[in-house]
Design a protein around this motif. Structure first.
Motif, PDB file in Angstrom:
ATOM      1  N   ILE A 117      10.107  36.473  46.913  1.00 53.17           N
ATOM      2  CA  ILE A 117       9.338  35.293  46.862  1.00 53.17           C
ATOM      3  C   ILE A 117       9.686  34.544  45.319  1.00 53.17           C
ATOM      4  O   ILE A 117       9.983  33.516  45.106  1.00 53.17           O
ATOM      5  CB  ILE A 117       7.626  35.390  46.950  1.00 53.17           C
ATOM      6  N   PHE A 118       9.688  35.672  44.226  1.00 51.29           N
ATOM      7  CA  PHE A 118       9.851  35.193  42.929  1.00 51.29           C
ATOM      8  C   PHE A 118      11.336  34.718  43.092  1.00 51.29           C
ATOM      9  O   PHE A 118      11.684  33.621  42.406  1.00 51.29           O
ATOM     10  CB  PHE A 118       9.902  36.198  41.920  1.00 51.29           C
ATOM     11  N   THR A 119      12.282  35.151  43.917  1.00 52.87           N
ATOM     12  CA  THR A 119      13.704  35.086  43.914  1.00 52.87           C
ATOM     13  C   THR A 119      14.016  33.733  44.250  1.00 52.87           C
ATOM     14  O   THR A 119      14.828  32.794  43.916  1.00 52.87           O
ATOM     15  CB  THR A 119      14.392  36.115  44.531  1.00 52.87           C
ATOM     16  N   VAL A 120      13.334  33.269  45.420  1.00 55.16           N
ATOM     17  CA  VAL A 120      13.459  32.170  46.405  1.00 55.16           C
ATOM     18  C   VAL A 120      12.983  31.032  45.384  1.00 55.16           C
ATOM     19  O   VAL A 120      13.378  29.734  45.584  1.00 55.16           O
ATOM     20  CB  VAL A 120      12.742  32.083  47.722  1.00 55.16           C
ATOM     21  N   CYS A 121      11.855  31.167  44.513  1.00 53.85           N
ATOM     22  CA  CYS A 121      11.680  30.295  43.534  1.00 53.85           C
ATOM     23  C   CYS A 121      12.658  29.791  42.413  1.00 53.85           C
ATOM     24  O   CYS A 121      11.946  29.512  41.415  1.00 53.85           O
ATOM     25  CB  CYS A 121      10.197  30.489  43.181  1.00 53.85           C
ATOM     26  N   CYS A 132       8.851  25.514  50.844  1.00 48.71           N
ATOM     27  CA  CYS A 132       9.234  25.539  52.333  1.00 48.71           C
ATOM     28  C   CYS A 132      10.038  26.759  52.535  1.00 48.71           C
ATOM     29  O   CYS A 132       9.634  27.286  53.626  1.00 48.71           O
ATOM     30  CB  CYS A 132       9.937  24.181  52.877  1.00 48.71           C
ATOM     31  N   LEU A 133      10.936  27.040  52.041  1.00 50.58           N
ATOM     32  CA  LEU A 133      11.740  28.149  52.107  1.00 50.58           C
ATOM     33  C   LEU A 133      10.932  29.514  52.036  1.00 50.58           C
ATOM     34  O   LEU A 133      11.109  30.510  53.001  1.00 50.58           O
ATOM     35  CB  LEU A 133      13.045  28.299  51.214  1.00 50.58           C
ATOM     36  N   SER A 134      10.065  29.666  50.925  1.00 49.17           N
ATOM     37  CA  SER A 134       9.270  30.976  50.638  1.00 49.17           C
ATOM     38  C   SER A 134       8.085  30.786  52.092  1.00 49.17           C
ATOM     39  O   SER A 134       7.912  31.996  52.477  1.00 49.17           O
ATOM     40  CB  SER A 134       8.395  30.710  49.507  1.00 49.17           C
ATOM     41  N   LEU A 135       7.689  29.759  52.593  1.00 48.01           N
ATOM     42  CA  LEU A 135       6.554  30.033  53.569  1.00 48.01           C
ATOM     43  C   LEU A 135       7.557  30.169  54.854  1.00 48.01           C
ATOM     44  O   LEU A 135       6.910  30.856  55.888  1.00 48.01           O
ATOM     45  CB  LEU A 135       5.973  28.421  53.727  1.00 48.01           C
ATOM     46  N   LEU A 138       9.826  34.081  54.179  1.00 48.22           N
ATOM     47  CA  LEU A 138       9.076  35.107  53.461  1.00 48.22           C
ATOM     48  C   LEU A 138       7.640  35.482  53.854  1.00 48.22           C
ATOM     49  O   LEU A 138       6.824  36.398  53.567  1.00 48.22           O
ATOM     50  CB  LEU A 138       9.149  35.145  52.034  1.00 48.22           C
ATOM     51  N   CYS A 139       7.075  34.110  54.484  1.00 48.45           N
ATOM     52  CA  CYS A 139       5.603  34.220  55.083  1.00 48.45           C
ATOM     53  C   CYS A 139       5.632  34.163  56.258  1.00 48.45           C
ATOM     54  O   CYS A 139       4.525  34.227  57.131  1.00 48.45           O
ATOM     55  CB  CYS A 139       4.862  33.187  54.170  1.00 48.45           C
ATOM     56  N   GLY A 140       6.710  33.639  57.012  1.00 44.07           N
ATOM     57  CA  GLY A 140       6.633  33.753  58.561  1.00 44.07           C
ATOM     58  C   GLY A 140       6.138  32.457  59.241  1.00 44.07           C
ATOM     59  O   GLY A 140       5.870  32.266  60.413  1.00 44.07           O
ATOM     60  N   LEU A 141       5.964  31.386  58.367  1.00 38.10           N
ATOM     61  CA  LEU A 141       5.132  30.006  58.912  1.00 38.10           C
ATOM     62  C   LEU A 141       6.226  29.448  59.830  1.00 38.10           C
ATOM     63  O   LEU A 141       7.290  29.392  59.246  1.00 38.10           O
ATOM     64  CB  LEU A 141       4.583  29.367  57.953  1.00 38.10           C
ATOM     65  N   SER A 142       5.761  28.650  60.671  1.00 35.38           N
ATOM     66  CA  SER A 142       6.841  27.796  61.538  1.00 35.38           C
ATOM     67  C   SER A 142       6.946  26.519  60.795  1.00 35.38           C
ATOM     68  O   SER A 142       6.138  26.282  59.831  1.00 35.38           O
ATOM     69  CB  SER A 142       6.241  27.613  62.852  1.00 35.38           C
ATOM     70  N   ASP A 188       3.983  29.350  38.793  1.00 35.36           N
ATOM     71  CA  ASP A 188       3.149  28.178  39.540  1.00 35.36           C
ATOM     72  C   ASP A 188       3.660  28.014  41.039  1.00 35.36           C
ATOM     73  O   ASP A 188       2.621  28.094  41.947  1.00 35.36           O
ATOM     74  CB  ASP A 188       3.389  27.033  38.767  1.00 35.36           C
ATOM     75  N   THR A 189       4.752  28.286  41.234  1.00 37.34           N
ATOM     76  CA  THR A 189       5.288  27.971  42.525  1.00 37.34           C
ATOM     77  C   THR A 189       5.139  29.031  43.327  1.00 37.34           C
ATOM     78  O   THR A 189       4.604  28.978  44.632  1.00 37.34           O
ATOM     79  CB  THR A 189       6.774  27.910  42.733  1.00 37.34           C
TER      80      THR A 189
END
Length: 414
Positions: A117-121, A132-135, A138-142, A188-189
């Protein structure tokens, strides 16, 4: 339920829960630039399960079975890729085990999840691209769930995700140890990602189940991991964890035995988790900082008052907090929630005056609020707004709640 049906149900639950963990571990191990290959590995893993489980039966430990298969597929996939790239051939020949060995131990999963998550931010991505990419990965949201979380639409989110993935491919993006400054700049992100993840779990607008414990637990675990390090144990994180505790304390009272939503005023207060409320108080006291007035501080303060007994004084405090909150964070949701608090202090008729200059016909919460505010003065108009809110949600549980409100209006008229 047949074995095949049972297997499908279990696989659906496992995919939602384990796909996120697999993505984090594999991306951290092989690199996020190979995200497409990682997703192919995970898809092939679950495809094998759908093919084999109906015939051989569900394994005693389904998650462990998936991890073993994913590990083997990943090694085969990336060994083939590595052998095709000349500059990596020597590395593969000299020590293939070191470069291709994958582990799905609990500590590695947790560490990988937070690291990714830190890397994608990364600052090479746009602010919305990071979220959007993290969610998603890495969080599995559609896409639909992300759109609801960001008050956007599916097409816009798809474009943001496409651009973000393209940026990852085109840039020399690599996973590396972050400096202290990197962590500060991305905090923050990361917090916003965890906040949106919890919100989707606490009040899902896109699934049949309003409460999704898998997402709530995921958000809580990420927050708890951040609390363990002095650098990331910031006032903002503490306020966020305070908010989570206050909200989670009421989970057992938010649904009735039939699975219907129980509105706040009808909840059984004896079911509220006092230990979580106490923990929320502790986090909030530690979060207090004159120099820090984040959205999480305001929301945690409001959530605290919602753990208190119903009274006019309580709503006066809530309204006062919303007045200050709106001054620093002007958003439709904060405005509408403030109007609701205003109605509790000054009445629905006066609250209608507060909202008359706000017109957002595409906002579900706007119509739900107007339905509530018109309940006593114009039941026909109240019903119309509830109907509009129904048209804007895909959550069957929320639709049932709104339909119940319309029936209550019909009883008043009858």
């Amino acid at each position: 339920m047949t074995i095949a049906e049972k297997g499908t149900t279990i696989l659906s639950d496992l995919f939602r829960r384990e796909q996120v963990k697999m993505t984090a571990v594999l991306c951290r191990h092989f690199g996020i630039k190979d995200l497409d290959l990682v997703e192919d590995v995970i898809a092939e893993t679950f495809l094998k399960a759908t093919e084999l489980w109906p015939q051989s039966g569900i394994p005693e430990n389904p998650s462990a079975w998936l991890y073993v298969v994913a590990k083997n597929i990943a090694k085969d996939t990336f060994r083939k890729k590595t052998s095709e790239i000349k500059k990596f051939k020597n590395l593969l020949d000299s020590n293939p085990k070191e470069s291709l060995e994958v582990s799905f131990e609990d500590t590695i999963i947790a560490d990988s999840h937070l690291t990714m998550i830190f890397t994608v931010c990364d600052n090479t991505l746009s602010p919305k691209g990071k979220i959007c990419l993290s969610l998603q990965i890495l969080c599995g949201l559609s896409v639909e769930e992300i759109a609801f979380a960001l008050h956007s639409n599916k097409e816009t989110v798809k474009k943001i995700l496409f651009r973000a993935r393209e940026q990852l491919r085109e840039s020399n993006f690599e996973i590396k140890n972050l400096t202290l400054e990197d962590i500060r700049l991305r905090m923050d992100t990361v917090l916003l990602t965890i906040y949106l993840l919890f919100n989707e779990g606490y009040s899902s607008k896109t699934k049949d189940s309003v409460i999704r414990m898998d997402l709530i637990k995921q958000a809580l675990n990420l927050g708890l991991s951040l609390l363990e390090t002095k650098l990331t144990r910031t006032p903002e994180l503490l306020a966020l964890m305070s908010l989570f505790c206050f909200q989670a304390s009421r989970l057992d009272s938010r649904m009735n035995p039939e699975g219907s939503v129980v509105i706040f005023t009808d909840q059984d207060k004896s079911k509220w988790d006092q230990n979580l409320i106490q923990k929320g108080n502790e986090y909030f006291l530690e979060a207090f900082n004159p120099d820090s007035q984040s959205r999480y501080h305001y929301e945690a303060a409001i959530a605290y008052w919602h753990t208190q007994e119903e009274s006019l004084e309580k709503w006066k405090y809530v309204l006062m907090i919303y007045d200050r909150f709106l001054g620093v964070y002007d958003s439709p949701s904060v405005f509408l929630n403030r109007v609701f608090a205003y109605s509790k202090v000054y009445g629905k008729q006066k609250a209608l005056e507060e909202v008359k200059n706000f017109n957002d016909n595409k906002n579900r919460d706007y119509h739900s609020l107007l339905g509530y505010l018109y309940t006593n003065s114009n039941t026909e108009l109240a019903s119309q707004h509830y109907q509009k809110a129904i048209q804007m949600t895909k959550s069957n549980k929320e639709i049932s709640l709104l339909q119940m409100k319309i029936k209550e209006l019909d009883l008043v008229n009858g």
